[in-house]
Write a protein that holds these residues in place. Structure first.
Motif, PDB file in Angstrom:
ATOM      1  N   UNK A  64       0.836  -1.207   0.000  1.00 15.32           N
ATOM      2  CA  UNK A  64       0.000   0.000   0.000  1.00 15.32           C
ATOM      3  C   UNK A  64       0.872   1.257   0.000  1.00 15.32           C
ATOM      4  N   UNK A  65       1.976   1.217   0.737  1.00 12.68           N
ATOM      5  CA  UNK A  65       2.896   2.362   0.770  1.00 12.68           C
ATOM      6  C   UNK A  65       3.501   2.619  -0.610  1.00 12.68           C
ATOM      7  N   UNK A  66       3.900   1.551  -1.279  1.00 12.08           N
ATOM      8  CA  UNK A  66       4.480   1.691  -2.619  1.00 12.08           C
ATOM      9  C   UNK A  66       3.453   2.278  -3.578  1.00 12.08           C
ATOM     10  N   UNK A  67       2.246   1.748  -3.555  1.00 18.01           N
ATOM     11  CA  UNK A  67       1.191   2.229  -4.457  1.00 18.01           C
ATOM     12  C   UNK A  67       0.774   3.665  -4.154  1.00 18.01           C
ATOM     13  N   UNK A  68       0.924   4.059  -2.870  1.00 18.14           N
ATOM     14  CA  UNK A  68       0.539   5.415  -2.481  1.00 18.14           C
ATOM     15  C   UNK A  68       1.698   6.403  -2.614  1.00 18.14           C
ATOM     16  N   UNK A  69       2.870   5.901  -3.001  1.00 16.62           N
ATOM     17  CA  UNK A  69       4.029   6.791  -3.108  1.00 16.62           C
ATOM     18  C   UNK A  69       4.576   7.229  -1.768  1.00 16.62           C
ATOM     19  N   UNK A  70       4.348   6.430  -0.731  1.00 14.46           N
ATOM     20  CA  UNK A  70       4.777   6.756   0.635  1.00 14.46           C
ATOM     21  C   UNK A  70       6.107   6.065   0.937  1.00 14.46           C
ATOM     22  N   UNK A  71       7.199   6.847   0.889  1.00 10.11           N
ATOM     23  CA  UNK A  71       8.544   6.326   1.176  1.00 10.11           C
ATOM     24  C   UNK A  71       8.807   5.051   0.368  1.00 10.11           C
ATOM     25  N   UNK A  72       8.653   5.186  -0.930  1.00  9.91           N
ATOM     26  CA  UNK A  72       8.699   4.012  -1.812  1.00  9.91           C
ATOM     27  C   UNK A  72      10.011   3.250  -1.682  1.00  9.91           C
ATOM     28  N   UNK A  73      11.124   3.964  -1.662  1.00  9.97           N
ATOM     29  CA  UNK A  73      12.432   3.289  -1.583  1.00  9.97           C
ATOM     30  C   UNK A  73      12.519   2.421  -0.337  1.00  9.97           C
ATOM     31  N   UNK A  74      12.213   3.001   0.820  1.00  9.86           N
ATOM     32  CA  UNK A  74      12.285   2.247   2.079  1.00  9.86           C
ATOM     33  C   UNK A  74      11.266   1.112   2.096  1.00  9.86           C
ATOM     34  N   UNK A  75      10.062   1.387   1.602  1.00  5.10           N
ATOM     35  CA  UNK A  75       9.025   0.359   1.596  1.00  5.10           C
ATOM     36  C   UNK A  75       9.430  -0.827   0.732  1.00  5.10           C
ATOM     37  N   UNK A  76      10.024  -0.552  -0.427  1.00  5.47           N
ATOM     38  CA  UNK A  76      10.420  -1.617  -1.340  1.00  5.47           C
ATOM     39  C   UNK A  76      11.535  -2.467  -0.742  1.00  5.47           C
ATOM     40  N   UNK A  77      12.529  -1.823  -0.160  1.00  2.54           N
ATOM     41  CA  UNK A  77      13.645  -2.565   0.429  1.00  2.54           C
ATOM     42  C   UNK A  77      13.201  -3.353   1.660  1.00  2.54           C
ATOM     43  N   UNK A  78      12.410  -2.715   2.506  1.00  2.00           N
ATOM     44  CA  UNK A  78      11.951  -3.410   3.714  1.00  2.00           C
ATOM     45  C   UNK A  78      11.038  -4.584   3.367  1.00  2.00           C
ATOM     46  N   UNK A  79      10.179  -4.390   2.363  1.00  2.00           N
ATOM     47  CA  UNK A  79       9.296  -5.473   1.947  1.00  2.00           C
ATOM     48  C   UNK A  79      10.099  -6.657   1.414  1.00  2.00           C
ATOM     49  N   UNK A  80      11.153  -6.369   0.663  1.00  2.00           N
ATOM     50  CA  UNK A  80      12.002  -7.442   0.133  1.00  2.00           C
ATOM     51  C   UNK A  80      12.638  -8.239   1.262  1.00  2.00           C
ATOM     52  N   UNK A  81      13.059  -7.547   2.316  1.00  2.00           N
ATOM     53  CA  UNK A  81      13.663  -8.223   3.465  1.00  2.00           C
ATOM     54  C   UNK A  81      12.649  -9.157   4.132  1.00  2.00           C
ATOM     55  N   UNK A  82      11.427  -8.660   4.327  1.00  2.00           N
ATOM     56  CA  UNK A  82      10.395  -9.478   4.968  1.00  2.00           C
ATOM     57  C   UNK A  82      10.031 -10.669   4.090  1.00  2.00           C
ATOM     58  N   UNK A  83       9.895 -10.443   2.781  1.00  2.00           N
ATOM     59  CA  UNK A  83       9.588 -11.536   1.867  1.00  2.00           C
ATOM     60  C   UNK A  83      10.682 -12.598   1.890  1.00  2.00           C
ATOM     61  N   UNK A  84      11.919 -12.161   1.965  1.00  2.00           N
ATOM     62  CA  UNK A  84      13.036 -13.112   2.033  1.00  2.00           C
ATOM     63  C   UNK A  84      12.928 -13.975   3.286  1.00  2.00           C
ATOM     64  N   UNK A  85      12.569 -13.356   4.397  1.00  4.46           N
ATOM     65  CA  UNK A  85      12.421 -14.100   5.648  1.00  4.46           C
ATOM     66  C   UNK A  85      11.312 -15.134   5.551  1.00  4.46           C
ATOM     67  N   UNK A  86      10.312 -14.870   4.704  1.00  3.61           N
ATOM     68  CA  UNK A  86       9.191 -15.787   4.531  1.00  3.61           C
ATOM     69  C   UNK A  86       9.394 -16.752   3.369  1.00  3.61           C
ATOM     70  N   UNK A  87      10.611 -16.791   2.830  1.00  2.83           N
ATOM     71  CA  UNK A  87      10.939 -17.641   1.684  1.00  2.83           C
ATOM     72  C   UNK A  87      10.105 -17.289   0.455  1.00  2.83           C
ATOM     73  N   UNK A  88       9.790 -16.014   0.308  1.00  2.00           N
ATOM     74  CA  UNK A  88       9.100 -15.524  -0.882  1.00  2.00           C
ATOM     75  C   UNK A  88      10.098 -14.711  -1.727  1.00  2.00           C
TER      76      UNK A  88
END
Length: 289
Positions: free
Chosen positions: A46-70
């Protein structure tokens, strides 16, 4: 009595959650406070789609997805949405991608991206044109020089080549990395490559630097154990000819040749070539053999 605002401030400091009420803040709250990674991913989207701190949201989301084997999903997300991030964010997004590629065993993709990062260093397009950058590790800040960054990337590239059993390419890359910024870990990997290439005397000399504590990291317990293992392996080896069935001896599309071509093609057109590449270019005759 502590005011509600002061109490909220303490909460954000303790939990390392940014203040506010936007989707990115809610994502970090779900990630760090509620410990709910699935909800965090939803809010990061939702943050990425809303343009809310896109860089941080994208990197943090990737970290969480990695932890979940996604990991595969994280790779696609970074590749698809990195265009929404500013130019200065691309370098760190490359690092995220390399980590994700490593996690899911995409070695060829790692190699391509690592070569790209080395080319950017050569072109003077890293660190936003500055000689150093500020990095973080375990909550502490420290300065990284271009020289250190180049050696680190070369070390990662050498490791990727090792995963493909391309010990010839890995040996050349590790040798260059050690010339720029030596350490025990890269020395041990270089020793391993030399053993695989049946160059036992050279591998013994490289190993001695670790065993005699001549390199940074030589006193690390893991390095000591690995050094002892390689020493025992070397003792059981007998000098002989280079194995004729080594994979990866075709240098047509190898990093070193590509880098040498870049040196030849780009050097006349610019004056900002970094000294480390001047050092590497001195070994063209050796690499051509």
């Amino acid at each position: 009595m502590i005011s509600p605002k002061r109490e909220r401030d303490f909460f954000h400091v303790i939990h390392k959650v940014p203040s506010g009420d936007g989707p990115y803040v809610r994502a970090k709250h779900a990630q760090l406070v509620q410990k709910d990674p699935e909800s965090a991913i939803v809010w990061f989207w939702r943050a990425i789609n809303a343009g809310d701190r896109v860089e941080s949201a994208l990197k943090d989301m990737a970290v969480v997805m990695k932890q979940l084997d996604r990991t595969e999903e994280a790779i696609e997300a970074v590749k698809s949405f990195r265009g929404l991030c500013p130019k200065h964010a691309q370098e760190s997004l490359d690092n995220v991608l390399i980590d994700l590629y490593k996690k899911c065993g995409k070695v060829d993709e790692q190699i391509v991206l690592l070569k790209h990062k080395l080319k950017l260093i050569y072109l003077g397009e890293v660190f936003n044109g500055k000689p150093t950058k500020t990095a973080r590790s375990h909550g502490k800040k420290f300065q990284v020089s271009i020289k250190q960054e180049t050696s680190r990337i070369l070390g990662n590239l050498g490791w990727a080549y090792m995963q493909k059993s391309n010990y010839m390419a890995a040996e050349v890359v590790y040798s260059k990395a050690q010339m720029i910024d030596p350490d025990a870990n890269k020395a041990l990997n270089l020793c391993h490559c030399l053993i695989k290439l049946a160059r036992y005397q050279e591998s013994h000399l490289v190993l001695q630097d670790v065993l005699q504590y001549n390199l940074p990291g030589s006193d690390d317990p893991k390095s000591r154990n690995r050094a002892e293992e390689l020493s025992s392996e070397l003792e059981s080896m007998q000098p002989g000819p280079l194995p004729s069935n080594l994979p990866g001896l075709n240098w047509e599309d190898d990093f070193v040749e590509a880098l040498e071509r870049a040196l030849n093609e780009l050097a006349p057109a610019r004056s900002r070539r970094l000294p480390i590449f001047e050092e590497i270019s001195q070994f063209r005759d050796q690499l051509a053999c």
